[in-house]
Design an enzyme around this catalytic site. Structure first.
Site, PDB file in Angstrom:
ATOM      1  CE  LYS A 138      47.255  34.606  48.651  1.00 26.71           C
ATOM      2  NZ  LYS A 138      45.859  34.700  48.287  1.00 26.71           N
TER       3      LYS A 138
ATOM      4  CE1 TYR B  80      40.547  31.973  42.881  1.00 25.75           C
ATOM      5  CE2 TYR B  80      42.241  32.468  44.505  1.00 25.75           C
ATOM      6  CZ  TYR B  80      41.754  31.669  43.486  1.00 25.75           C
ATOM      7  OH  TYR B  80      42.469  30.571  43.076  1.00 25.75           O
TER       8      TYR B  80
ATOM      9  CG  ASP C 257      39.004  33.259  51.903  1.00 26.27           C
ATOM     10  OD1 ASP C 257      40.107  33.214  52.501  1.00 26.27           O
ATOM     11  OD2 ASP C 257      38.851  32.918  50.720  1.00 26.27           O
TER      12      ASP C 257
HETATM   13  C1  LIG Z   1      44.990  33.496  47.717  1.00 23.26           C
HETATM   14  C2  LIG Z   1      43.632  33.302  48.226  1.00 23.26           C
HETATM   15  C3  LIG Z   1      43.008  32.048  48.283  1.00 23.26           C
HETATM   16  C4  LIG Z   1      43.650  30.805  47.707  1.00 23.26           C
HETATM   17  O1  LIG Z   1      44.818  30.463  48.379  1.00 23.26           O
HETATM   18  P1  LIG Z   1      45.896  29.496  47.615  1.00 23.26           P
HETATM   19  O2  LIG Z   1      46.936  29.273  48.654  1.00 23.26           O
HETATM   20  O3  LIG Z   1      46.350  30.255  46.416  1.00 23.26           O
HETATM   21  O4  LIG Z   1      45.161  28.261  47.257  1.00 23.26           O
HETATM   22  C5  LIG Z   1      41.763  31.939  48.855  1.00 23.26           C
HETATM   23  N1  LIG Z   1      41.144  33.033  49.352  1.00 23.26           N
HETATM   24  C6  LIG Z   1      41.686  34.251  49.309  1.00 23.26           C
HETATM   25  C7  LIG Z   1      40.962  35.406  49.903  1.00 23.26           C
HETATM   26  C8  LIG Z   1      42.932  34.438  48.728  1.00 23.26           C
HETATM   27  O5  LIG Z   1      43.456  35.662  48.651  1.00 23.26           O
END
Ligand SMILES: *Cc1c(COP(=O)(O)O)cnc(C)c1O
Length: 422
Positions: free
Chosen positions: A261, A138, A233
């Site tokens: 996060k 994601y 990511d």
């Molecule tokens: C949570 C997440 C996102 C998106 O971040 P948001 O702050 O919810 O937009 C993108 N990449 C990874 C790996 C994530 O866990």
């Protein structure tokens, strides 16, 4: 009307982010009125041991004094200026010091913004449009990332949300995680069309799936060979699997990295950064446009700086991993005793369990877990005061304030819940 009914009348599904609605596990979600350390308390006064932690950010637990104090101090000085601040510089210094690939960084307000802009930058820097992602990874909800799962072959992406035009995803290729041969094959044939390979270096959005030995190293090598940028990511893994993220842990340095996060301490922050020559292409030094009214918000940088400073000072990762490993061991044992196959593991403060035999190497394999049993188990655990993520495709998290007592309480409840939901 109770809160859930009011919420559902006013907001689609009663929530502001879909997975909060408990769609994958059934039952009504609870509404939280406060958090304290490893606990959250709902509006009925029920308490839950929290393994969701706002989906990752709260590695110090809820309302940790160092975060609360930092936000408190900033609050009376103003909440946003739309001008540079010392806190923003400090957070950038920390990220550059701790994350191996980061020579320069830009702060944004969410992980979605970070990945979206990293893709724009990768395309601008290479002059190529296509990029590769992996099934089940994601990367936020920007159009080009919202692509249906491939099925073992590189496919032209098909949108998996209405409203995403095909034209937004025809440049997205998808392959199964941990399949280096497939990546090599694709890039050998059409490497010169690809701007970037995007991945979660440790998958946390398809359950918890670490990279196989050699996968990250192989991606580094093959992308370099074809002039394709490697983008980690680390919005979830950053400061969760270790201080330097997955790239520090595995010793593989990507060209660009996205964060979010944990670096915001529970306030909205994202970041992307990497090689200086790439980052200098961003406006205003370069032509690649990106901006944000609340980017580098002073409350958020205060919280993020406080949390990261604490982590740097205390290096809690061995303790976090010990807790998470013993938790996984206990959960696996309880499932096996209840007659269900289960596999799982932990790295740093992240962990996960699949209700199937291991090893699980990809989203495709993760999908073969027993979803029905997970539903029953999730409910039974919740009834016993343990809040696990309400989906079999989410990683679990522990915080520095989860201690021996919490582990004992959890494992006792898990044992009852697995038996009750067999
Ligand atoms: C949570 C997440 C996102 C998106 O971040 P948001 O702050 O919810 O937009 C993108 N990449 C990874 C790996 C994530 O866990």
């Amino acid at each position: 009307m109770n809160l859930w009914d009011r919420a559902r009348t006013l907001m689609p599904g009663g929530v502001n982010s879909p997975v909060r609605s408990f769609g994958a596990v059934g039952g009504d979600p609870f509404f939280v009125r406060r958090g304290e350390g490893p606990w959250i308390e709902d509006t009925e006064g029920r308490r839950y041991l929290d393994y969701v932690q706002s989906w990752g950010p709260l590695i110090l637990g809820h309302a940790h004094p160092v975060v609360v104090d930092a936000v408190d101090r900033q609050l009376s000085l103003g909440t946003s200026y739309g001008a540079p601040t010392e806190g923003g510089v400090e957070l950038a210094e920390r990220l550059v010091r701790l994350v191996p690939s980061m020579e320069m960084v830009r702060l944004v307000s969410s992980g979605t913004e970070a990945t979206m802009t990293a893709l724009r930058l990768a395309r601008a820097a290479t002059g190529r449009d296509r990029f590769l992602k992996f099934t089940g990874c994601y990367h936020g909800h920007a159009d080009p990332f919202l692509v249906a799962a491939g099925s073992g072959v590189a496919t032209l992406g098909l949108p998996n949300s209405p409203g995403v035009p095909e034209s937004s995803v025809v440049t997205t290729a998808v392959l199964p995680f941990n399949d280096l041969d497939a990546v090599e094959g694709l890039l050998r044939e059409r490497g010169e069309e690809f701007a970037a390979v995007f991945l979660e270096p440790v998958m946390g959005n398809a359950g918890f799936i670490p990279p196989e030995p050699g996968f990250l190293e192989g991606l580094r090598e093959v992308t370099e060979r074809h002039g394709v940028l490697l983008v980690f990511d680390e919005v979830m893994t950053g400061f969760r699997v270790g201080l330097g993220g997955a790239q520090g842990l595995y010793g593989v340095t990507p060209d660009l990295t996205t964060l979010g996060k944990v670096i915001g301490g529970g306030l909205p922050v994202g970041a992307f950064g990497g090689r200086r020559d790439l980052m200098e292409r961003m406006a205003p030094t370069g032509p690649v446009y990106q901006a944000g009214t609340l980017s580098g918000n002073p409350l958020a940088t205060a919280a993020g700086n406080a949390q990261l400073a604490w982590l740097e000072e205390h290096d809690p990762y061995p303790g976090l991993e010990s807790y998470a490993s013993r938790l996984v061991e206990g959960v696996l044992e309880a499932f096996r005793d209840a007659g269900a196959p289960a596999s799982g593991q932990a790295i740093g403060s992240m962990w996960g369990v699949f209700l199937r035999e291991g090893p699980v190497r990809s989203f495709e394999e993760a999908s073969e877990g027993d979803a029905e049993r997970f539903r029953r188990f999730h409910r039974a655990a919740l009834e016993r005061g343990i809040f696990f993520a309400p989906s079999p495709f989410e990683a679990g998290f522990v915080s520095v304030v989860h201690g021996e007592e919490e582990l004992e309480v959890t494992l006792r409840a898990v044992r009852e819940a697995t038996a009750a939901s067999a």
